[in-house]
Design a protein around this motif. Structure first.
Motif, PDB file in Angstrom:
ATOM      1  N   LYS A   1     -65.132  19.057   6.384  1.00 13.85           N
ATOM      2  CA  LYS A   1     -65.488  18.594   5.172  1.00 13.85           C
ATOM      3  C   LYS A   1     -65.694  19.949   3.837  1.00 13.85           C
ATOM      4  O   LYS A   1     -65.450  19.636   2.709  1.00 13.85           O
ATOM      5  CB  LYS A   1     -66.795  18.560   4.862  1.00 13.85           C
ATOM      6  N   ASN A   2     -66.156  20.827   4.398  1.00 12.48           N
ATOM      7  CA  ASN A   2     -66.175  22.210   3.100  1.00 12.48           C
ATOM      8  C   ASN A   2     -65.225  22.908   3.281  1.00 12.48           C
ATOM      9  O   ASN A   2     -64.535  23.708   2.523  1.00 12.48           O
ATOM     10  CB  ASN A   2     -67.294  23.409   4.144  1.00 12.48           C
ATOM     11  N   VAL A   3     -63.933  22.049   4.035  1.00  8.50           N
ATOM     12  CA  VAL A   3     -62.377  23.028   3.937  1.00  8.50           C
ATOM     13  C   VAL A   3     -61.841  22.055   2.863  1.00  8.50           C
ATOM     14  O   VAL A   3     -61.812  20.835   2.987  1.00  8.50           O
ATOM     15  CB  VAL A   3     -61.449  23.213   5.394  1.00  8.50           C
ATOM     16  N   ASP A   4     -60.692  22.474   1.824  1.00  9.57           N
ATOM     17  CA  ASP A   4     -60.590  21.837   0.549  1.00  9.57           C
ATOM     18  C   ASP A   4     -58.850  21.526   0.422  1.00  9.57           C
ATOM     19  O   ASP A   4     -58.944  20.840   0.000  1.00  9.57           O
ATOM     20  CB  ASP A   4     -60.820  22.368  -0.449  1.00  9.57           C
ATOM     21  N   TYR A   5     -58.649  22.508   1.494  1.00  9.65           N
ATOM     22  CA  TYR A   5     -56.831  22.387   1.768  1.00  9.65           C
ATOM     23  C   TYR A   5     -56.131  22.624   2.687  1.00  9.65           C
ATOM     24  O   TYR A   5     -57.178  23.989   3.203  1.00  9.65           O
ATOM     25  CB  TYR A   5     -56.323  22.826  -0.050  1.00  9.65           C
ATOM     26  N   CYS A   6     -55.202  22.502   2.963  1.00 13.07           N
ATOM     27  CA  CYS A   6     -54.741  23.088   4.558  1.00 13.07           C
ATOM     28  C   CYS A   6     -53.234  23.973   4.222  1.00 13.07           C
ATOM     29  O   CYS A   6     -52.568  23.949   2.953  1.00 13.07           O
ATOM     30  CB  CYS A   6     -54.128  21.868   4.827  1.00 13.07           C
ATOM     31  N   ASN A   7     -53.569  24.836   4.870  1.00  9.91           N
ATOM     32  CA  ASN A   7     -52.511  26.431   4.741  1.00  9.91           C
ATOM     33  C   ASN A   7     -51.267  25.904   6.025  1.00  9.91           C
ATOM     34  O   ASN A   7     -51.947  25.197   7.104  1.00  9.91           O
ATOM     35  CB  ASN A   7     -52.866  27.080   4.990  1.00  9.91           C
ATOM     36  N   ILE A   8     -50.182  25.727   5.848  1.00  9.03           N
ATOM     37  CA  ILE A   8     -49.118  26.549   7.548  1.00  9.03           C
ATOM     38  C   ILE A   8     -48.388  27.510   6.527  1.00  9.03           C
ATOM     39  O   ILE A   8     -48.573  28.234   5.685  1.00  9.03           O
ATOM     40  CB  ILE A   8     -48.536  25.425   7.541  1.00  9.03           C
ATOM     41  N   HIS A   9     -47.558  28.907   7.767  1.00  3.67           N
ATOM     42  CA  HIS A   9     -47.580  29.944   6.974  1.00  3.67           C
ATOM     43  C   HIS A   9     -45.806  29.562   8.423  1.00  3.67           C
ATOM     44  O   HIS A   9     -45.859  28.855   9.211  1.00  3.67           O
ATOM     45  CB  HIS A   9     -47.765  31.367   7.611  1.00  3.67           C
ATOM     46  N   LEU A  10     -44.425  30.057   8.105  1.00  2.00           N
ATOM     47  CA  LEU A  10     -43.736  29.624   8.689  1.00  2.00           C
ATOM     48  C   LEU A  10     -42.359  31.533   9.099  1.00  2.00           C
ATOM     49  O   LEU A  10     -42.156  31.557   7.445  1.00  2.00           O
ATOM     50  CB  LEU A  10     -42.306  28.889   7.981  1.00  2.00           C
ATOM     51  N   TRP A  11     -42.130  31.646   9.818  1.00  2.87           N
ATOM     52  CA  TRP A  11     -41.291  33.014   9.792  1.00  2.87           C
ATOM     53  C   TRP A  11     -40.066  32.521  11.138  1.00  2.87           C
ATOM     54  O   TRP A  11     -40.393  32.695  12.335  1.00  2.87           O
ATOM     55  CB  TRP A  11     -42.496  33.904  10.586  1.00  2.87           C
ATOM     56  N   PRO A  12     -39.237  32.338  10.665  1.00  2.00           N
ATOM     57  CA  PRO A  12     -38.146  31.796  11.388  1.00  2.00           C
ATOM     58  C   PRO A  12     -37.385  33.250  12.372  1.00  2.00           C
ATOM     59  O   PRO A  12     -37.112  32.300  13.396  1.00  2.00           O
ATOM     60  CB  PRO A  12     -36.853  31.250  10.072  1.00  2.00           C
ATOM     61  N   TYR A  13     -37.546  33.912  11.738  1.00  2.00           N
ATOM     62  CA  TYR A  13     -36.995  35.648  12.592  1.00  2.00           C
ATOM     63  C   TYR A  13     -38.030  35.096  13.400  1.00  2.00           C
ATOM     64  O   TYR A  13     -37.850  35.422  14.710  1.00  2.00           O
ATOM     65  CB  TYR A  13     -36.387  36.367  11.664  1.00  2.00           C
ATOM     66  N   ASN A  14     -39.628  35.800  12.943  1.00  2.00           N
ATOM     67  CA  ASN A  14     -40.534  35.528  14.115  1.00  2.00           C
ATOM     68  C   ASN A  14     -40.522  35.131  15.295  1.00  2.00           C
ATOM     69  O   ASN A  14     -40.661  35.364  16.738  1.00  2.00           O
ATOM     70  CB  ASN A  14     -41.529  36.316  13.511  1.00  2.00           C
ATOM     71  N   TRP A  15     -39.991  33.489  15.099  1.00  2.00           N
ATOM     72  CA  TRP A  15     -40.108  32.760  15.515  1.00  2.00           C
ATOM     73  C   TRP A  15     -39.051  32.456  16.899  1.00  2.00           C
ATOM     74  O   TRP A  15     -38.931  31.433  17.239  1.00  2.00           O
ATOM     75  CB  TRP A  15     -40.883  31.283  15.022  1.00  2.00           C
TER      76      TRP A  15
END
Length: 425
Positions: free
Chosen positions: A270-284
């Motif tokens: 309830k205290n987290v207002d929005y969500c994040n993702i990261h994305l690294w095509p080369y690293n992954w």
């Protein structure tokens, strides 16, 4: 004038005079700013507080020029490191550091953060400020573990990343390390800007406090403790600051040992207002150094799948999603200024288009921050050294790997066109 205006708005809000809130908010799963839906293309500017200082690494003239350049492009959302932790002179770590020892602070960096926020406020820009880091380049987990009595912690450049990550898995269950971090959170969130006189908790130049940069459990066994820590940290931030948004800084399922359920649970807090993702095509492993252009279609396809799976969760949670880190190396895996960026331009264009389509459809995929802003920097060494310009690549990365420099005209044109498209809607 800026200080008086901010104080007046705060006063009107306090007495209930129907003033429009100056803060970025979330309503029914969407960002709101200035009474309108807020979708954005932003960037990572991790070194902003260092550049704003008047000590080692400081350059306020460059800072203001960089902010002006970003503003002209339509970039108004910057993701920024509050400060690095630990001793100086450590290879692959950002310096100068802010927190030299627990509770011992470098005031020149605090002044730099104050100055940065003041200048961003003048330009109607907002900051996402992250307070911790699971990786070595700014201290973070390893710093707190060492001072919690866990002994000297390894660094990837000495032992490799598998051994480093195994050591960092201790953090999730080390309550003493958590308490040291919470003390830091209390200190930062309770500050008042020396230049504007505005409390951080009342400053509209801050969009969000973020728990950390890519916080991870680093093992499946540590996931329950990791979830508990995220919840505790978010609860503390909410208690200290009811005005600003709170976010995690997560990579998404990739940062939760591949477990989408864990990511959904930490984001549902309830205290987290929005969500994040990261994305690294080369690293992954979705694109190879010798065939970045050839692998671009596959990188885009995997990117779409990763985003869609997280969007589905955010739709259930009724919370916005931001892809706040992503990058793509220069063609031929080169680092030097002026080398081609055809693959990067294509990848950026693809990601930006997904945000724009969501904006046009009123979807929850609300923004993205590319990594990272290099601007005027002119790297002198492939491995960063004290005295070199700061750019988008932290000290552990090859300088120029993911940075967007002022000379990268084709990439900046892609950014500009995307911002214009989103402003038309």
């Amino acid at each position: 004038m800026g200080k008086l205006f901010t104080l007046l708005i705060a006063a009107l809000m306090a007495v209930g005079v129907g003033a429009q809130t100056p803060f970025v908010t979330v309503s029914d799963g969407h960002f709101q700013r200035d009474g309108k839906p807020y979708y954005y293309v932003g960037t990572n500017f991790w070194y902003g507080a260092i550049l704003g200082s008047q000590g080692q690494g400081g350059n306020r003239e460059r800072l203001c020029r960089e902010l002006d350049a970003m503003k002209r492009l339509g970039i108004d959302n910057l993701r920024i490191l509050v400060g690095s932790d630990g001793r100086r002179g450590v290879k692959t770590k950002v310096e100068p550091t802010l927190q030299v020892e627990p509770g011992v602070y470098n005031d020149t960096i605090l002044a730099g953060l104050d100055y940065l926020l003041m200048e961003m406020g003048k330009r109607h820009m907002v900051a996402v400020l992250y307070l911790n880091n699971s990786w070595e380049w700014s201290g973070g987990y390893g710093f707190y573990l060492e001072h919690a009595g866990a002994g000297r912690q390894p660094r990837p450049d000495d032992v490799g990343y598998p051994a480093f990550m195994a050591a960092m898995a201790q953090y999730a269950t080390n309550n003493r390390a958590h308490e040291l971090f919470y003390d830091y959170v209390r200190f930062i969130l309770s500050r008042t800007n020396r230049y504007t006189g505005v409390k951080y908790t009342d400053d509209p130049a801050i969009m969000s406090w973020q728990i950390g940069n890519e916080p991870r459990a680093f093992s499946r066994e540590a996931l329950p403790a990791f979830e508990q820590w995220i919840s505790e940290a978010a609860r503390l931030m909410r208690r200290l600051d009811p005005n600003h948004l709170i976010s995690i800084g997560s990579e998404g399922a990739w940062g939760c040992e591949g477990d989408y359920g864990v990511w959904e649970r930490i984001c549902s807090d309830k205290n987290v207002d929005y969500c994040n993702i990261h994305l690294w095509p080369y690293n992954w492993g979705w694109a190879k150094a010798d065939s970045l252009w050839e692998h671009l279609p596959a990188a885009c396809e995997n990117t779409k799948d990763y985003i869609d799976r997280h969007v589905a969760i955010c739709n259930r949670l009724k919370k916005p999603l931001v892809m706040e880190e992503f990058g793509y190396p220069r063609d031929g895996f080169q680092f030097a200024l002026g080398t081609p960026t055809r693959g990067r331009d294509g990848y950026y264009q693809y990601v930006f288009a997904l945000v724009a389509q969501n904006a046009e459809q009123g979807g929850c995929f609300a923004g993205c921050n590319f990594w990272g802003w290099g601007g005027e920097a002119r790297p002198r060494h492939e491995q960063w050294q004290v005295g070199d310009d700061y750019c988008g690549d932290p000290a552990q990365e090859a300088q120029g790997l993911n940075s967007v420099f002022a000379t990268d005209r084709s990439t900046l044109d892609v950014v500009r066109q995307q911002v214009e498209r989103m402003q038309i809607r």
